[in-house]
Design a protein around this motif. Structure first.
Motif, PDB file in Angstrom:
ATOM      1  N   UNK A  63       0.833  -1.193   0.000  1.00 38.05           N
ATOM      2  CA  UNK A  63       0.000   0.000   0.000  1.00 38.05           C
ATOM      3  C   UNK A  63       0.874   1.252   0.000  1.00 38.05           C
ATOM      4  N   UNK A  64       1.987   1.198   0.718  1.00 35.19           N
ATOM      5  CA  UNK A  64       2.873   2.357   0.800  1.00 35.19           C
ATOM      6  C   UNK A  64       3.485   2.692  -0.557  1.00 35.19           C
ATOM      7  N   UNK A  70       2.002   6.083  -7.173  1.00 34.98           N
ATOM      8  CA  UNK A  70       0.809   6.310  -7.998  1.00 34.98           C
ATOM      9  C   UNK A  70      -0.027   7.478  -7.476  1.00 34.98           C
ATOM     10  N   UNK A  71      -0.489   7.377  -6.250  1.00 38.49           N
ATOM     11  CA  UNK A  71      -1.440   8.367  -5.750  1.00 38.49           C
ATOM     12  C   UNK A  71      -0.801   9.733  -5.515  1.00 38.49           C
ATOM     13  N   UNK A  72       0.411   9.754  -4.960  1.00 43.65           N
ATOM     14  CA  UNK A  72       1.064  11.054  -4.735  1.00 43.65           C
ATOM     15  C   UNK A  72       1.259  11.825  -6.041  1.00 43.65           C
ATOM     16  N   UNK A  73       1.777  11.201  -7.105  1.00 45.29           N
ATOM     17  CA  UNK A  73       1.876  11.949  -8.368  1.00 45.29           C
ATOM     18  C   UNK A  73       0.520  12.389  -8.912  1.00 45.29           C
ATOM     19  N   UNK A  74      -0.508  11.527  -8.800  1.00 46.80           N
ATOM     20  CA  UNK A  74      -1.826  11.898  -9.305  1.00 46.80           C
ATOM     21  C   UNK A  74      -2.406  13.100  -8.559  1.00 46.80           C
ATOM     22  N   UNK A  75      -2.007  13.265  -7.293  1.00 51.30           N
ATOM     23  CA  UNK A  75      -2.515  14.388  -6.488  1.00 51.30           C
ATOM     24  C   UNK A  75      -1.616  15.624  -6.577  1.00 51.30           C
ATOM     25  N   UNK A  76      -0.609  15.561  -7.435  1.00 52.89           N
ATOM     26  CA  UNK A  76       0.334  16.675  -7.592  1.00 52.89           C
ATOM     27  C   UNK A  76      -0.256  17.694  -8.563  1.00 52.89           C
ATOM     28  N   UNK A  90      -7.246   8.878   1.725  1.00 53.10           N
ATOM     29  CA  UNK A  90      -6.771   9.030   3.098  1.00 53.10           C
ATOM     30  C   UNK A  90      -5.613   8.066   3.309  1.00 53.10           C
ATOM     31  N   UNK A  91      -4.501   8.591   3.791  1.00 49.86           N
ATOM     32  CA  UNK A  91      -3.297   7.770   3.963  1.00 49.86           C
ATOM     33  C   UNK A  91      -3.621   6.502   4.747  1.00 49.86           C
ATOM     34  N   UNK A  92      -3.207   5.371   4.203  1.00 56.54           N
ATOM     35  CA  UNK A  92      -3.422   4.103   4.869  1.00 56.54           C
ATOM     36  C   UNK A  92      -4.708   3.400   4.489  1.00 56.54           C
ATOM     37  N   UNK A  93      -5.633   4.115   3.834  1.00 55.17           N
ATOM     38  CA  UNK A  93      -6.903   3.500   3.426  1.00 55.17           C
ATOM     39  C   UNK A  93      -6.696   2.617   2.203  1.00 55.17           C
ATOM     40  N   UNK A  94      -7.502   1.583   2.079  1.00 48.01           N
ATOM     41  CA  UNK A  94      -7.348   0.624   0.974  1.00 48.01           C
ATOM     42  C   UNK A  94      -8.236   0.943  -0.221  1.00 48.01           C
ATOM     43  N   UNK A  95      -8.854   2.119  -0.204  1.00 49.86           N
ATOM     44  CA  UNK A  95      -9.594   2.600  -1.369  1.00 49.86           C
ATOM     45  C   UNK A  95      -9.258   4.067  -1.596  1.00 49.86           C
ATOM     46  N   UNK A  96      -9.453   4.504  -2.819  1.00 51.77           N
ATOM     47  CA  UNK A  96      -9.328   5.912  -3.173  1.00 51.77           C
ATOM     48  C   UNK A  96     -10.493   6.246  -4.094  1.00 51.77           C
ATOM     49  N   UNK A  97     -10.764   7.521  -4.260  1.00 56.09           N
ATOM     50  CA  UNK A  97     -11.777   7.959  -5.216  1.00 56.09           C
ATOM     51  C   UNK A  97     -11.082   8.761  -6.315  1.00 56.09           C
ATOM     52  N   UNK A  98     -11.194   8.292  -7.546  1.00 54.13           N
ATOM     53  CA  UNK A  98     -10.549   8.941  -8.683  1.00 54.13           C
ATOM     54  C   UNK A  98     -11.593   9.176  -9.761  1.00 54.13           C
ATOM     55  N   UNK A 105      -7.190  -0.511  -3.693  1.00 53.79           N
ATOM     56  CA  UNK A 105      -5.733  -0.555  -3.635  1.00 53.79           C
ATOM     57  C   UNK A 105      -5.312  -1.874  -2.998  1.00 53.79           C
ATOM     58  N   UNK A 106      -4.525  -2.657  -3.719  1.00 55.71           N
ATOM     59  CA  UNK A 106      -4.185  -4.005  -3.252  1.00 55.71           C
ATOM     60  C   UNK A 106      -2.667  -4.188  -3.264  1.00 55.71           C
ATOM     61  N   UNK A 107      -2.105  -4.439  -2.095  1.00 56.39           N
ATOM     62  CA  UNK A 107      -0.681  -4.760  -1.987  1.00 56.39           C
ATOM     63  C   UNK A 107      -0.449  -6.242  -2.207  1.00 56.39           C
ATOM     64  N   UNK A 108       0.662  -6.562  -2.863  1.00 58.23           N
ATOM     65  CA  UNK A 108       0.952  -7.963  -3.190  1.00 58.23           C
ATOM     66  C   UNK A 108       2.420  -8.255  -2.906  1.00 58.23           C
ATOM     67  N   UNK A 109       2.725  -8.497  -1.640  1.00 61.06           N
ATOM     68  CA  UNK A 109       4.118  -8.703  -1.243  1.00 61.06           C
ATOM     69  C   UNK A 109       4.588 -10.144  -1.394  1.00 61.06           C
TER      70      UNK A 109
END
Length: 424
Positions: A63-64, A70-76, A90-98, A105-109
């Motif tokens: 997620x980080x 992805x999200x930080x550049x899109x919000x720039x 919202x930082x740490x949330x597993x969904x965003x609204x675009x 948002x899915x992490x795959x470690x």
């Protein structure tokens, strides 16, 4: 969708336009080459055109990393202008609204992450740092894009030519309806030449990392790990005054050697390995206890005389220890040395050491004979390379100092990174 203010190269524009003709599109290549921005623009266009049924996904190593890449550049706002206001997270949330639509948002470690995709139906997915995703996860992701008109987009830095992503997808692009665009550092239209030159110097011409991260080539890890190491450049007889002793990196062993390297930052801003201490229980036929190791390290640090000083005794800011050495870490705490477990991402550490050597920002005092010997003999594992993996060849007595060096540098990067970047 107004993207008129975004500085895009003709290559980026072509890739964005042509990606709309493919079910699966991948932008690969060098760091800072403009591939991510191109993929983000393509993703926003795809979102505006996506089927109304099915989920929209962004996947990445964690997620980080999704938030950072992805999200930080899109919000720039400087990049996307008013469109940045249509990206809420919202930082740490597993969904965003675009663009008014929920994005998952899915992490795959690891391979277990594949289970997070089961049962869902998706219409659009953006995959970040694809070589770091498990193969099973990507297979499942593509299978879930079952809505008519569904698409997948992804970005990646190059890896070994034997990596599964290269062999099973990029090399089969035509038969898989896959669009692939390759970028080099020089393809980025917004970077200044001085920055590009500095980045090229940092990776070192002719090295594995230069070929991958500057030229964007899929190159196998072969030969010397630190091929840029040159004794005439990187080994010094005199160390300047040290403004701070950053760390004592310690790789722990009982039968295998315990190797400690002392790292300081000189008044010239560069990093120096000023001293080393090593005990090889197998070679000496005498193993030491944790208590004896602690005592000898403390005595050794107390006996050292910093360059230009008339008194003895060195006090590094951090004692950074092999994270698997739990009993030794406990002993150091008892002896009030306050160790910290090392960050132990091997490839990240190797890249860091390689970059510092290539740019002449890491130097080693000639007295560190064992560390110098290890650097010159450190090679990539050819069997791992055939499997698409980057792994140094493991040796029982030829990499302990190098592990200690990685520990001491990576774990304390925040202490020295800014000053290093100012070194000419």
């Amino acid at each position: 969708m107004d993207l008129a203010g975004l500085p895009l190269s003709p290559k980026q524009i072509r890739s964005i336009a042509r990606s709309q003709n493919h079910r699966f599109s991948i932008w690969s290549g060098a760091v800072r080459s403009g591939k991510t921005i191109a993929s983000l623009v393509a993703f926003l266009i795809a979102m505006a055109q996506a089927p109304s049924s099915g989920l929209v996904l962004i996947v990445g190593r964690s997620l980080q990393t999704i938030e950072r890449n992805i999200l930080d550049p899109l919000q720039d706002y400087a990049l996307f202008g008013a469109l940045a206001n249509q990206v809420q997270h919202t930082r740490g949330a597993t969904t965003a609204t675009i663009l008014g639509r929920t994005v998952h948002l899915i992490g795959a470690s690891d391979s277990r992450a594949e289970g997070r995709l089961r049962g869902l139906t998706a219409c659009l997915a953006l995959a970040d740092e694809m070589t770091l995703l498990p193969e099973e996860f990507l297979n499942q992701l593509l299978a879930r894009l079952s809505v008519p008109g569904a698409r997948a987009l992804g970005t990646t830095n190059p890896d070994s030519p034997s990596h599964w992503l290269k062999r099973k997808y990029l090399d089969r692009a035509r038969e898989l309806d896959l669009g692939h665009w390759h970028f080099t550092l020089d393809d980025n239209p917004v970077l200044e030449d001085a920055y590009k030159d500095a980045l090229k110097a940092e990776y070192g011409v002719g090295t594995l990392w230069y070929d991958r991260f500057i030229l964007g080539l899929w190159k196998a890890a072969e030969g010397a790990v630190y091929g840029m190491f040159d004794e005439s450049r990187h080994v010094v007889d005199i160390v300047p005054a040290i403004q701070q002793y950053i760390s004592l990196g310690v790789d722990y062993g009982t039968q295998n050697p315990l190797h400690a390297v002392l790292i300081g930052q000189g008044v010239d801003g560069r990093l120096y390995v000023t001293s080393e201490w090593r005990h090889d229980g197998r070679a000496t036929m005498h193993s030491l206890t944790d208590m004896e190791y602690s005592e000898r390290l403390r005595d050794w640090l107390a006996s050292l005389r910093p360059p230009g000083s008339h008194t003895t005794g060195v006090h590094p800011k951090y004692i950074v220890v092999d994270p698997s050495a739990a009993s030794f870490i406990t002993q150091l705490h008892r002896d009030r040395m306050y160790p910290v477990p090392a960050k132990n991402a091997v490839l990240d550490g190797i890249r860091m050491v390689s970059s510092l050597l290539a740019s002449d920002k890491l130097l080693i005092h000639r007295s560190c004979t064992e560390l110098i010997r290890e650097i010159q003999g450190y090679v990539w594992d050819p069997k791992a390379a055939l499997l698409g993996e980057d792994k140094p060849l493991k040796s029982t007595n030829a990499d302990h100092g190098l592990d200690a060096l990685r520990y001491g540098l990576v774990t304390t990067e925040s202490l020295w990174r800014r000053q290093i970047e100012e070194v000419a």
